[in-house]
Design an enzyme around this catalytic site. Structure first.
Site, PDB file in Angstrom:
ATOM      1  N   GLY A  15       0.836  -1.208   0.000  1.00 23.79           N
ATOM      2  CA  GLY A  15       0.000   0.000   0.000  1.00 23.79           C
ATOM      3  C   GLY A  15       0.866   1.252   0.000  1.00 23.79           C
ATOM      4  N   ARG A  76       1.581  -5.230  -5.733  1.00 23.85           N
ATOM      5  CA  ARG A  76       1.556  -6.451  -4.932  1.00 23.85           C
ATOM      6  C   ARG A  76       1.983  -7.567  -5.888  1.00 23.85           C
ATOM      7  NH1 ARG A  76      -2.500  -3.394  -1.932  1.00 23.85           N
ATOM      8  NH2 ARG A  76      -1.589  -3.226   0.130  1.00 23.85           N
ATOM      9  N   ASP A 107       4.148  -4.178   6.585  1.00 21.90           N
ATOM     10  CA  ASP A 107       4.632  -5.440   7.163  1.00 21.90           C
ATOM     11  C   ASP A 107       4.723  -6.565   6.133  1.00 21.90           C
ATOM     12  OD1 ASP A 107       1.910  -5.619   7.017  1.00 21.90           O
ATOM     13  OD2 ASP A 107       1.626  -6.451   9.017  1.00 21.90           O
ATOM     14  N   THR A 130       3.542   3.318   5.726  1.00 18.29           N
ATOM     15  CA  THR A 130       2.126   2.912   5.783  1.00 18.29           C
ATOM     16  C   THR A 130       1.370   3.934   6.627  1.00 18.29           C
ATOM     17  OG1 THR A 130       0.590   1.329   6.772  1.00 18.29           O
ATOM     18  CG2 THR A 130       2.817   1.258   7.600  1.00 18.29           C
ATOM     19  N   ASP A 132      -1.174   3.301   8.384  1.00 14.42           N
ATOM     20  CA  ASP A 132      -1.880   2.669   9.512  1.00 14.42           C
ATOM     21  C   ASP A 132      -1.172   2.752  10.855  1.00 14.42           C
ATOM     22  OD1 ASP A 132      -4.003   1.851   7.938  1.00 14.42           O
ATOM     23  OD2 ASP A 132      -2.968   0.036   7.298  1.00 14.42           O
ATOM     24  N   ASP A 134       0.914   0.678  12.080  1.00 20.01           N
ATOM     25  CA  ASP A 134       0.744  -0.625  12.729  1.00 20.01           C
ATOM     26  C   ASP A 134       2.046  -1.417  12.788  1.00 20.01           C
ATOM     27  OD1 ASP A 134       0.945  -0.965  10.025  1.00 20.01           O
ATOM     28  OD2 ASP A 134      -0.661  -2.436   9.856  1.00 20.01           O
ATOM     29  N   ARG A 159     -18.135  18.512   9.849  1.00 19.42           N
ATOM     30  CA  ARG A 159     -18.687  19.153  11.046  1.00 19.42           C
ATOM     31  C   ARG A 159     -19.509  20.396  10.668  1.00 19.42           C
ATOM     32  NH1 ARG A 159     -17.880  19.100  16.267  1.00 19.42           N
ATOM     33  NH2 ARG A 159     -16.057  17.765  16.193  1.00 19.42           N
ATOM     34  N   ARG A 176      -8.148  -1.472   9.340  1.00 19.12           N
ATOM     35  CA  ARG A 176      -8.854  -2.760   9.437  1.00 19.12           C
ATOM     36  C   ARG A 176      -8.544  -3.474  10.729  1.00 19.12           C
ATOM     37  NH1 ARG A 176      -7.353  -4.197   4.044  1.00 19.12           N
ATOM     38  NH2 ARG A 176      -8.793  -2.992   2.802  1.00 19.12           N
ATOM     39  N   HIS A 258     -10.126   6.184  -0.091  1.00 19.86           N
ATOM     40  CA  HIS A 258      -8.727   6.281  -0.506  1.00 19.86           C
ATOM     41  C   HIS A 258      -8.133   7.670  -0.467  1.00 19.86           C
ATOM     42  CE1 HIS A 258      -9.145   2.110  -1.611  1.00 19.86           C
ATOM     43  NE2 HIS A 258      -7.823   2.086  -1.603  1.00 19.86           N
ATOM     44  N   GLN A 260      -7.634   9.219   1.924  1.00 19.03           N
ATOM     45  CA  GLN A 260      -6.781   9.243   3.126  1.00 19.03           C
ATOM     46  C   GLN A 260      -5.321   8.888   2.831  1.00 19.03           C
ATOM     47  OE1 GLN A 260      -9.085   7.272   6.626  1.00 19.03           O
ATOM     48  NE2 GLN A 260     -10.146   6.697   4.768  1.00 19.03           N
TER      49      GLN A 260
END
Ligand code: ADP
Length: 328
Positions: A15, A76, A107, A130, A132, A134, A159, A176, A258, A260
């Site tokens: 990603g 990938r 990862d 990444t 995330d 993570d 808002r 996720r 996406h 993001q």
């Protein structure tokens, strides 16, 4: 620095995340500075297997520090998961004279690099790219800060419309398996509730919290939901549940998706990428391998890749407490 490494490959894999270009730029320029050749490998492991290489000099990375995505493209690659695929990749690297590589990815990409290192004794260093956040062994991953800013900016806009119409908005953000984006963006954007995979507090608590907020005089609310949250089957089902039980509110859903991942990297990510690229090349020339560069307490730290991918990043409990206090 005396080293056997004369040519370093660099690629982005898995990603994409904002700041990858700044990291490529840093690796390329550090190689130029230390008089080591640098080769860009296109489309991650797929391009490695196909020999999709391009020599990169200091000028080849002009004007990319501010660009999202990755100029080397990402991919990938199923074939790299097989021993035959990795052998092809190794042969391509050897025929190009590449002695070591820097992988910028998550990862999955690190797992591939670690296996490759073990099979061929090939020096590898990882840069955690990444959104995330993570990956263990680093407080931040490259792109996390930018993604947070993107999310907060989007929620600020939501808002405006939420408060104009007395609406309750469920906003889904990426994550996720982990709730770092949701939790940090939720606190930064002043969300009423933050639903993350790590903490399933149940639907009743959500209703209670929304009722309490209504009683306290709030006429609109934002609830941030991480993709992997289990409070509802999905965000739309959660919306239906709240609407049925709480007809006072006009409930809307916004899935940020996406967007993001995209956009110009924040200053933090540009600086972070620049620092990590320098450290990654230096580490290879110092004879180090199978390590990931990261940051802890603003120091650059090298962590063994197997620990980085196996360790679990923990959600910041203190931030959950802060969020609870802020939503009084
Ligand atoms: P990310 O790096 O963002 O976590 P992926 O999990 O999709 O992304 O991994 C990127 C690529 O890394 C995969 O397409 C594959 O080529 C390689 N990879 C991932 N896991 C392995 C593995 N167990 N063995 C070999 N290669 C792997």
């Amino acid at each position: 620095m005396v080293s056997n490494i004369k040519k370093i490959g660099v690629f982005t894999s898995g990603g994409d995340s904002p700041g990858m270009n700044a990291a490529i730029r840093s690796v390329v320029r550090t190689c130029a500075y230390l008089k080591v050749d640098c080769v860009g490998i296109y489309r991650g492991y797929q391009g490695m297997i196909e020999g999709d290489f391009k020599p990169m000099d200091a000028r080849s990375v002009n004007n990319i520090i501010n660009k999202g995505g990755t100029i080397l493209k990402s991919a990938r690659c199923k074939e790299f998961r097989t021993k035959e695929g990795r052998k092809k990749a190794y042969e391509q690297l050897k025929s190009e004279g590449i002695d070591a590589f820097v992988v910028i990815g998550g990862d999955g990409s690190f797992t591939g690099a670690m296996i490759f290192n073990q099979e061929f004794n090939f020096p590898v260093i990882g840069i955690p790219g990444t959104i995330d956040n993570d990956i263990f062994g680093t407080t931040f991953t490259l792109g996390f800060d930018t993604a947070l800013n993107t999310i907060v900016e989007a929620i600020d806009k939501i808002r405006d419309t939420a408060s104009s119409h007395n609406r309750l908005f469920f906003v889904e953000v990426m994550g996720r398996d982990v709730g770092h984006l949701a939790l940090n963006a939720g606190v930064g954007a002043g969300a009423e509730e933050i639903l993350i995979p790590e903490e399933n507090l149940g639907r009743e608590r959500l209703l209670e919290s929304l009722k309490r907020s209504k009683r306290s005089g709030k006429s609109s609310s934002i609830v941030i939901v991480a993709e992997g949250d289990k409070t509802g089957k999905n965000i739309f089902e959660l919306k239906d549940y709240v609407e049925e039980n709480f007809p006072d509110y006009d409930v809307r859903v916004s899935v940020l998706g996406h967007m993001q991942r995209g956009g110009a990297p924040s200053c933090y990510d540009r600086v972070f990428a620049s620092r990590m690229g320098v450290r990654a090349v230096e580490a290879l020339l110092e004879g180090k391998t199978n390590l990931m560069v990261g940051t802890i307490a603003n120091e650059l730290i090298l962590t063994p890749i197997d620990i980085a991918i196996k360790g679990h990043t923990k959600i910041d409990k203190e931030l959950i407490r802060v969020s609870d206090i802020m939503t009084i």
